[in-house]
Scaffold this motif. Structure first.
Motif, PDB file in Angstrom:
ATOM      1  N   VAL A  41      51.684  16.083  19.535  1.00 20.79           N
ATOM      2  CA  VAL A  41      52.836  16.355  18.666  1.00 20.79           C
ATOM      3  C   VAL A  41      52.936  15.301  17.572  1.00 20.79           C
ATOM      4  O   VAL A  41      53.117  15.632  16.398  1.00 20.79           O
ATOM      5  N   LEU A  42      52.814  14.034  17.947  1.00 22.04           N
ATOM      6  CA  LEU A  42      52.911  12.967  16.952  1.00 22.04           C
ATOM      7  C   LEU A  42      51.798  13.077  15.913  1.00 22.04           C
ATOM      8  O   LEU A  42      52.047  12.935  14.709  1.00 22.04           O
ATOM      9  N   ASP A  43      50.581  13.343  16.363  1.00 23.00           N
ATOM     10  CA  ASP A  43      49.456  13.439  15.428  1.00 23.00           C
ATOM     11  C   ASP A  43      49.590  14.640  14.488  1.00 23.00           C
ATOM     12  O   ASP A  43      49.159  14.581  13.338  1.00 23.00           O
ATOM     13  N   SER A  47      54.628  12.659   9.375  1.00 27.15           N
ATOM     14  CA  SER A  47      55.575  12.315   8.310  1.00 27.15           C
ATOM     15  C   SER A  47      56.984  12.131   8.847  1.00 27.15           C
ATOM     16  O   SER A  47      57.449  12.902   9.681  1.00 27.15           O
ATOM     17  N   ALA A  48      57.668  11.123   8.320  1.00 32.64           N
ATOM     18  CA  ALA A  48      59.052  10.839   8.702  1.00 32.64           C
ATOM     19  C   ALA A  48      59.995  11.697   7.863  1.00 32.64           C
ATOM     20  O   ALA A  48      60.326  11.349   6.741  1.00 32.64           O
ATOM     21  N   TYR A  75      62.325  11.839  13.151  1.00 28.56           N
ATOM     22  CA  TYR A  75      62.345  13.254  12.793  1.00 28.56           C
ATOM     23  C   TYR A  75      63.752  13.771  12.518  1.00 28.56           C
ATOM     24  O   TYR A  75      63.973  14.972  12.457  1.00 28.56           O
ATOM     25  N   GLY A  76      64.723  12.870  12.371  1.00 29.80           N
ATOM     26  CA  GLY A  76      66.109  13.250  12.136  1.00 29.80           C
ATOM     27  C   GLY A  76      66.350  13.752  10.729  1.00 29.80           C
ATOM     28  O   GLY A  76      65.568  13.522   9.808  1.00 29.80           O
ATOM     29  N   THR A  91      60.197   0.634   7.411  1.00 30.13           N
ATOM     30  CA  THR A  91      60.938   1.089   8.587  1.00 30.13           C
ATOM     31  C   THR A  91      60.253   2.267   9.262  1.00 30.13           C
ATOM     32  O   THR A  91      60.107   2.287  10.482  1.00 30.13           O
ATOM     33  N   SER A  92      59.825   3.255   8.499  1.00 32.80           N
ATOM     34  CA  SER A  92      59.178   4.416   9.112  1.00 32.80           C
ATOM     35  C   SER A  92      57.848   4.022   9.748  1.00 32.80           C
ATOM     36  O   SER A  92      57.510   4.504  10.826  1.00 32.80           O
ATOM     37  N   ARG A  93      57.102   3.124   9.108  1.00 35.78           N
ATOM     38  CA  ARG A  93      55.835   2.661   9.698  1.00 35.78           C
ATOM     39  C   ARG A  93      56.078   1.922  11.009  1.00 35.78           C
ATOM     40  O   ARG A  93      55.309   2.054  11.956  1.00 35.78           O
TER      41      ARG A  93
END
Length: 102
Positions: free
Chosen positions: A17-19, A23-24, A63-64, A74-76
């Motif tokens: 799922v993550l792969d 994208s955030a 994913y919000g 922050t996303s990284r």
């Protein structure tokens, strides 16, 4: 299914799922897939459950719908926590339990 196998299977599903969703941004489909995978683990192992809860907390932000990424990196940082640290900890726990025959 042994606890170690269950944890490894859930880790594989989370990784997929993550792969597939790197994208955030708002992504209810990714969150649903992560919740479904997390539900498979159940409460068989307190350590794995704790790490899974931490991963899901970060995923809800990542994913919000709201953008919490005002600060550079922050996303990284969240991605690294989810994909590298917490997922690796789940896999390590599965290996430990497998070595103990669980």
């Amino acid at each position: 299914m042994k606890t170690s196998e269950r944890i490894a299977h859930v880790a594989d599903r989370i990784e997929a799922v993550l792969d597939a969703n790197p994208s955030a941004h708002a992504n209810p489909g990714a969150m649903l897939a992560l919740r479904t995978a997390a539900a498979e683990l159940g409460a068989h192992d307190p350590y794995a459950s704790e790490k899974l809860i931490q991963l899901m907390e970060r995923a809800q932000v990542y994913y919000g719908a709201r953008s919490f990424f005002r600060l550079p990196g922050t996303s990284r940082h969240l991605w690294s926590d989810m994909r590298d640290d917490l997922l690796d900890r789940l896999r390590m726990r599965a290996r430990v339990l497998a070595s103990q025959g669980e």
